[in-house]
Each structure stands twice: as C-alpha cells, then as structure tokens.
Design a protein around this motif. Structure first.
Motif, PDB file in Angstrom:
ATOM      1  N   ARG A   1      45.477  44.921  31.998  1.00  0.00           N
ATOM      2  CA  ARG A   1      44.267  44.232  32.431  1.00  0.00           C
ATOM      3  C   ARG A   1      44.545  43.272  33.585  1.00  0.00           C
ATOM      4  O   ARG A   1      45.532  42.539  33.568  1.00  0.00           O
ATOM      5  N   GLN A   2      43.672  43.283  34.580  1.00  0.00           N
ATOM      6  CA  GLN A   2      43.695  42.350  35.703  1.00  0.00           C
ATOM      7  C   GLN A   2      44.945  42.482  36.567  1.00  0.00           C
ATOM      8  O   GLN A   2      45.257  41.569  37.338  1.00  0.00           O
ATOM      9  N   LEU A   3      45.625  43.605  36.502  1.00  0.00           N
ATOM     10  CA  LEU A   3      46.840  43.767  37.291  1.00  0.00           C
ATOM     11  C   LEU A   3      46.525  43.963  38.776  1.00  0.00           C
ATOM     12  O   LEU A   3      47.263  43.469  39.640  1.00  0.00           O
ATOM     13  N   GLN A   4      45.464  44.674  39.079  1.00  0.00           N
ATOM     14  CA  GLN A   4      45.093  44.836  40.490  1.00  0.00           C
ATOM     15  C   GLN A   4      44.672  43.505  41.095  1.00  0.00           C
ATOM     16  O   GLN A   4      44.979  43.218  42.256  1.00  0.00           O
ATOM     17  N   GLU A   5      44.010  42.686  40.304  1.00  0.00           N
ATOM     18  CA  GLU A   5      43.631  41.353  40.790  1.00  0.00           C
ATOM     19  C   GLU A   5      44.877  40.506  41.068  1.00  0.00           C
ATOM     20  O   GLU A   5      44.931  39.775  42.061  1.00  0.00           O
ATOM     21  N   LEU A   6      45.882  40.638  40.214  1.00  0.00           N
ATOM     22  CA  LEU A   6      47.133  39.917  40.445  1.00  0.00           C
ATOM     23  C   LEU A   6      47.804  40.417  41.722  1.00  0.00           C
ATOM     24  O   LEU A   6      48.277  39.610  42.545  1.00  0.00           O
ATOM     25  N   LEU A   7      47.846  41.716  41.911  1.00  0.00           N
ATOM     26  CA  LEU A   7      48.434  42.270  43.126  1.00  0.00           C
ATOM     27  C   LEU A   7      47.683  41.818  44.371  1.00  0.00           C
ATOM     28  O   LEU A   7      48.294  41.541  45.411  1.00  0.00           O
ATOM     29  N   ASP A   8      46.372  41.742  44.282  1.00  0.00           N
ATOM     30  CA  ASP A   8      45.581  41.275  45.434  1.00  0.00           C
ATOM     31  C   ASP A   8      45.988  39.866  45.833  1.00  0.00           C
ATOM     32  O   ASP A   8      46.141  39.547  47.023  1.00  0.00           O
ATOM     33  N   GLU A   9      46.157  38.997  44.845  1.00  0.00           N
ATOM     34  CA  GLU A   9      46.526  37.601  45.140  1.00  0.00           C
ATOM     35  C   GLU A   9      47.942  37.510  45.706  1.00  0.00           C
ATOM     36  O   GLU A   9      48.189  36.768  46.664  1.00  0.00           O
ATOM     37  N   VAL A  10      48.864  38.258  45.127  1.00  0.00           N
ATOM     38  CA  VAL A  10      50.233  38.234  45.638  1.00  0.00           C
ATOM     39  C   VAL A  10      50.296  38.870  47.016  1.00  0.00           C
ATOM     40  O   VAL A  10      51.035  38.401  47.899  1.00  0.00           O
TER      41      VAL A  10
ATOM     42  N   ARG B   1      53.029  29.348  47.693  1.00  0.00           N
ATOM     43  CA  ARG B   1      53.388  30.768  47.623  1.00  0.00           C
ATOM     44  C   ARG B   1      53.664  31.199  46.181  1.00  0.00           C
ATOM     45  O   ARG B   1      54.383  32.143  45.942  1.00  0.00           O
ATOM     46  N   VAL B   2      53.077  30.465  45.229  1.00  0.00           N
ATOM     47  CA  VAL B   2      53.279  30.764  43.807  1.00  0.00           C
ATOM     48  C   VAL B   2      51.946  31.116  43.154  1.00  0.00           C
ATOM     49  O   VAL B   2      50.979  30.354  43.244  1.00  0.00           O
ATOM     50  N   VAL B   3      51.917  32.264  42.494  1.00  0.00           N
ATOM     51  CA  VAL B   3      50.752  32.701  41.729  1.00  0.00           C
ATOM     52  C   VAL B   3      51.101  32.581  40.249  1.00  0.00           C
ATOM     53  O   VAL B   3      52.192  32.980  39.828  1.00  0.00           O
ATOM     54  N   LEU B   4      50.186  32.038  39.466  1.00  0.00           N
ATOM     55  CA  LEU B   4      50.389  31.942  38.032  1.00  0.00           C
ATOM     56  C   LEU B   4      49.728  33.119  37.336  1.00  0.00           C
ATOM     57  O   LEU B   4      48.531  33.363  37.514  1.00  0.00           O
ATOM     58  N   ALA B   5      50.519  33.858  36.552  1.00  0.00           N
ATOM     59  CA  ALA B   5      49.982  34.940  35.725  1.00  0.00           C
ATOM     60  C   ALA B   5      49.953  34.469  34.281  1.00  0.00           C
ATOM     61  O   ALA B   5      51.001  34.199  33.691  1.00  0.00           O
ATOM     62  N   LEU B   6      48.776  34.329  33.721  1.00  0.00           N
ATOM     63  CA  LEU B   6      48.626  33.936  32.318  1.00  0.00           C
ATOM     64  C   LEU B   6      48.586  35.220  31.497  1.00  0.00           C
ATOM     65  O   LEU B   6      47.545  35.878  31.383  1.00  0.00           O
ATOM     66  N   ASN B   7      49.747  35.603  30.983  1.00  0.00           N
ATOM     67  CA  ASN B   7      49.916  36.898  30.337  1.00  0.00           C
ATOM     68  C   ASN B   7      49.499  36.848  28.859  1.00  0.00           C
ATOM     69  O   ASN B   7      49.304  35.780  28.279  1.00  0.00           O
ATOM     70  N   LYS B   8      49.401  38.026  28.272  1.00  0.00           N
ATOM     71  CA  LYS B   8      49.085  38.208  26.848  1.00  0.00           C
ATOM     72  C   LYS B   8      47.696  37.667  26.489  1.00  0.00           C
ATOM     73  O   LYS B   8      47.472  37.167  25.386  1.00  0.00           O
ATOM     74  N   THR B   9      46.759  37.796  27.430  1.00  0.00           N
ATOM     75  CA  THR B   9      45.394  37.361  27.116  1.00  0.00           C
ATOM     76  C   THR B   9      44.770  38.216  26.025  1.00  0.00           C
ATOM     77  O   THR B   9      43.813  37.788  25.371  1.00  0.00           O
ATOM     78  N   ASP B  10      45.312  39.420  25.806  1.00  0.00           N
ATOM     79  CA  ASP B  10      44.801  40.267  24.722  1.00  0.00           C
ATOM     80  C   ASP B  10      45.110  39.685  23.354  1.00  0.00           C
ATOM     81  O   ASP B  10      44.494  40.066  22.358  1.00  0.00           O
ATOM     82  N   GLU B  11      46.062  38.717  23.292  1.00  0.00           N
ATOM     83  CA  GLU B  11      46.419  38.093  22.021  1.00  0.00           C
ATOM     84  C   GLU B  11      45.652  36.798  21.778  1.00  0.00           C
ATOM     85  O   GLU B  11      45.862  36.156  20.744  1.00  0.00           O
ATOM     86  N   LEU B  12      44.799  36.411  22.689  1.00  0.00           N
ATOM     87  CA  LEU B  12      43.988  35.207  22.487  1.00  0.00           C
ATOM     88  C   LEU B  12      42.956  35.476  21.409  1.00  0.00           C
ATOM     89  O   LEU B  12      42.075  36.319  21.574  1.00  0.00           O
ATOM     90  N   THR B  13      43.041  34.776  20.310  1.00  0.00           N
ATOM     91  CA  THR B  13      42.078  34.981  19.223  1.00  0.00           C
ATOM     92  C   THR B  13      40.731  34.345  19.543  1.00  0.00           C
ATOM     93  O   THR B  13      39.702  34.783  19.052  1.00  0.00           O
TER      94      THR B  13
ATOM     95  N   PRO C   1      44.469  35.497  34.869  1.00  0.00           N
ATOM     96  CA  PRO C   1      44.704  35.925  33.476  1.00  0.00           C
ATOM     97  C   PRO C   1      44.967  37.432  33.446  1.00  0.00           C
ATOM     98  O   PRO C   1      44.214  38.209  34.056  1.00  0.00           O
ATOM     99  N   VAL C   2      46.032  37.863  32.776  1.00  0.00           N
ATOM    100  CA  VAL C   2      46.374  39.283  32.733  1.00  0.00           C
ATOM    101  C   VAL C   2      46.826  39.662  31.325  1.00  0.00           C
ATOM    102  O   VAL C   2      47.146  38.808  30.503  1.00  0.00           O
ATOM    103  N   SER C   3      46.867  40.957  31.091  1.00  0.00           N
ATOM    104  CA  SER C   3      47.548  41.513  29.925  1.00  0.00           C
ATOM    105  C   SER C   3      48.417  42.655  30.438  1.00  0.00           C
ATOM    106  O   SER C   3      47.902  43.726  30.764  1.00  0.00           O
ATOM    107  N   ALA C   4      49.715  42.401  30.542  1.00  0.00           N
ATOM    108  CA  ALA C   4      50.625  43.452  30.998  1.00  0.00           C
ATOM    109  C   ALA C   4      50.640  44.608  30.007  1.00  0.00           C
ATOM    110  O   ALA C   4      50.718  45.773  30.393  1.00  0.00           O
TER     111      ALA C   4
END
Length: 304
Positions: free
Chosen positions: A167-176, A125-137, A160-163
């Motif tokens: 980015r990808q917030l709807q995908e995160l909501l779908d999984e949760v 029941r745990v989803v991993l959100a990999l945040n700050k993907t916009d900072e990946l060089t 993978p999301v960028s709060a």
C-alpha cells in the motif's frame, strides 16, 4: 541536459521496522532477506528500481542498511552501526522507516539524531515512511502520529505505507523521486541488485534459519558458500552455517538432522526461483568460536 534522474537512497531505521520488506516490495524482487527477528540484515544491500523510459527515466538505487542499535554488544554490531552512518553520508536521499503500529520509540529517535541537518534554506532530503499501517487497530491513531512525526524532523514528506500489503508504495516512490538528482542510470534497467548470486544464495539459507529457529536461533550464525559448481543445466552448492558456540550446534541441526534438512529444503526452493534452474544444495554446520568479535574473521565473512 538529461531528463533522467538517478540517485542513491538509504533505507534506515531501528531493527525490525520492515526495512528489508520495504526494499523488496519497492524493487519487486527478493533482494534482502527478512524475518520477524531484529538484526536480520547485516550488510548494506543494494536494490535497483528503474521507473519510466528514456528520456524521462528514474533510477532508484536503494541501500538497505542494518537496523541501528543503541547497545553495542559485539564488534559485528559496531560494524553494522558504522555501515548505517556511512550510508547516510554517501546517499542522495534517505527513507527513514518507523513502525506505525508502535509509534515513535527511543530507538527511532536515536536514528533521527543520525540524519543530516538541512543547510540554511536547503530542502530536506529525508522522507519518512510510516510502515505497517495495516497493523493499526485504530485508524484514527494515524493523524496524531503524522503530526507528532512532523515535529521530530523537517521531513521532505511523510508517507503512510504497508510494505507487506503493497500500500502507498507508488506514493512513496513519487516523493523520493523528487529528491533524485539529474543523472544517467548507473545500472541496466533489468538489473535489480549489485549483489552476486552466491551472496543471495547464502542469504537465503540464513533467512530460512532465522525463520525456522525463531527465538531459539543464536545471533552468532553466518552462512558461507564452500563450493559452487554451475553448468547450463544445474547448480550444485555446498553451504556451511557457522556458529560461535558448540552448544548451539544441536539447536540448528535438530533431532536426527531434521531442522537442518528443512532449512536446506526451503532455501533450495528459493534458490531455484533465483537461478531458474535445478539446484542441489548441501548444508553443513561448523563452529567458529567468537567470530562476531574477531576482526579478521568478520572481514573474511564480508562484514568489513
């Protein structure tokens, strides 16, 4: 049988991975205060998002928790860590947030050890959100990070999301959403938090202090509302910034009171947006020595 799904969802992670920014982005409102300084969040803050319409409706009741710290420097820190443990025991689903731009750290792994172990044959029941993907060089770093993450814990999903960028917030909501149990909504569809406006106003003052004072800001700071007078036309607020050391007073007030005035000015603008009416905000500074290690004072300030 109801088609609605409703559940408590804890947002957890080490300090400064963007949990509060993620909560605000998911809910679409300024529910939890943010800054680049770790340990900005001290309370468990509920943010509510209702998605869809009856009968096929989803209500996410997010619990934004303080960042879990491995070093217990004060009673306040211990109480904050305990609130994380309690949240994990009381929710239906968990979003673990890590900083994708930094990858896994020992502090992240300390939080993983707090996660519930799925029972035999039961789904995670745990989803991993990999945040700050916009900072990946280097975008090619993401695939190895996803593979490494999958080996850390049996996550239900990795997103993978960028709060910050939304980015990808709807995908995160779908999984949760797939983890929410069947149940009727706990809150009205228009409600986005359980916190009273006085709490939100005090937090906005504290947020501006964090942002304006930066590295100068002492951790021993809290905000209390001394007076709240409201009419249909306007609100008058007196707020006090509590410090635990006399030597910190000059830092917060600034030369000629300039720093404190700017804290109040910026906080007032956000409180006006929150209340949608004119606001007069008066700010003061008071020293209350040792409040972070005083159980009675912590309780009086709401840090139970």
């Amino acid at each position: 049988m109801t088609a609605a799904r409703t559940g408590l969802v804890a947002i957890v992670g080490r300090p400064n991975v963007g949990k509060s920014t993620l909560l605000n982005a998911l809910v679409g409102e300024h529910v939890s205060i943010t800054s680049r300084k770790p340990q900005t969040t001290r309370d468990r803050v509920l943010g509510v998002l209702t998605r869809g319409t009856a009968p096929r409706l989803e209500q996410f009741v997010f619990v934004d928790t303080p960042g879990f710290q491995r070093q217990h420097k004060s009673l306040l820190t211990r109480r904050m860590n305990e609130s994380v443990r309690q949240a994990l025991a009381q929710v239906d689903a968990v979003v673990l947030v890590i900083d994708a731009s930094r990858g896994w750290t020992a502090a992240d792994e300390a939080v993983v050890r707090l996660l519930p172990t799925p029972a035999e044959g039961a789904a995670s029941r745990v989803v991993l959100a990999l945040n700050k993907t916009d900072e990946l060089t280097e975008r090619e770093r993401l695939l190895p990070l996803l593979a490494l993450s999958a080996a850390k814990y049996p996550f239900a999903a990795l997103v993978p999301v960028s709060a910050e960028r939304g980015r990808q917030l709807q995908e995160l909501l779908d999984e949760v959403g797939r983890l929410l149990p069947a149940g009727e909504p706990l809150f009205d569809a228009e409600q986005y938090t359980d916190r009273p406006v006085r709490f939100l106003a005090a937090e906005l003052v504290r947020e501006k202090a964090f942002r304006l004072l930066g590295d100068e800001l002492p951790y021993g700071i809290a905000v209390v509302i001394d007076r709240w007078t409201e009419t249909p036309e306007r609100v008058e607020i007196i707020a006090t910034l509590l410090l635990d050391r006399e030597s910190h007073k000059g830092i917060v007030i600034g030369a000629g009171g300039a720093k404190l005035r700017e804290i109040g000015r910026l906080a007032r603008l956000d409180i006006v947006r929150l209340l949608d009416k004119p606001v007069h905000l008066e700010t003061h500074v008071r020293v209350r020595r040792g409040w972070r290690d005083d159980a009675g004072q912590l309780t009086s300030l709401g840090y139970d």
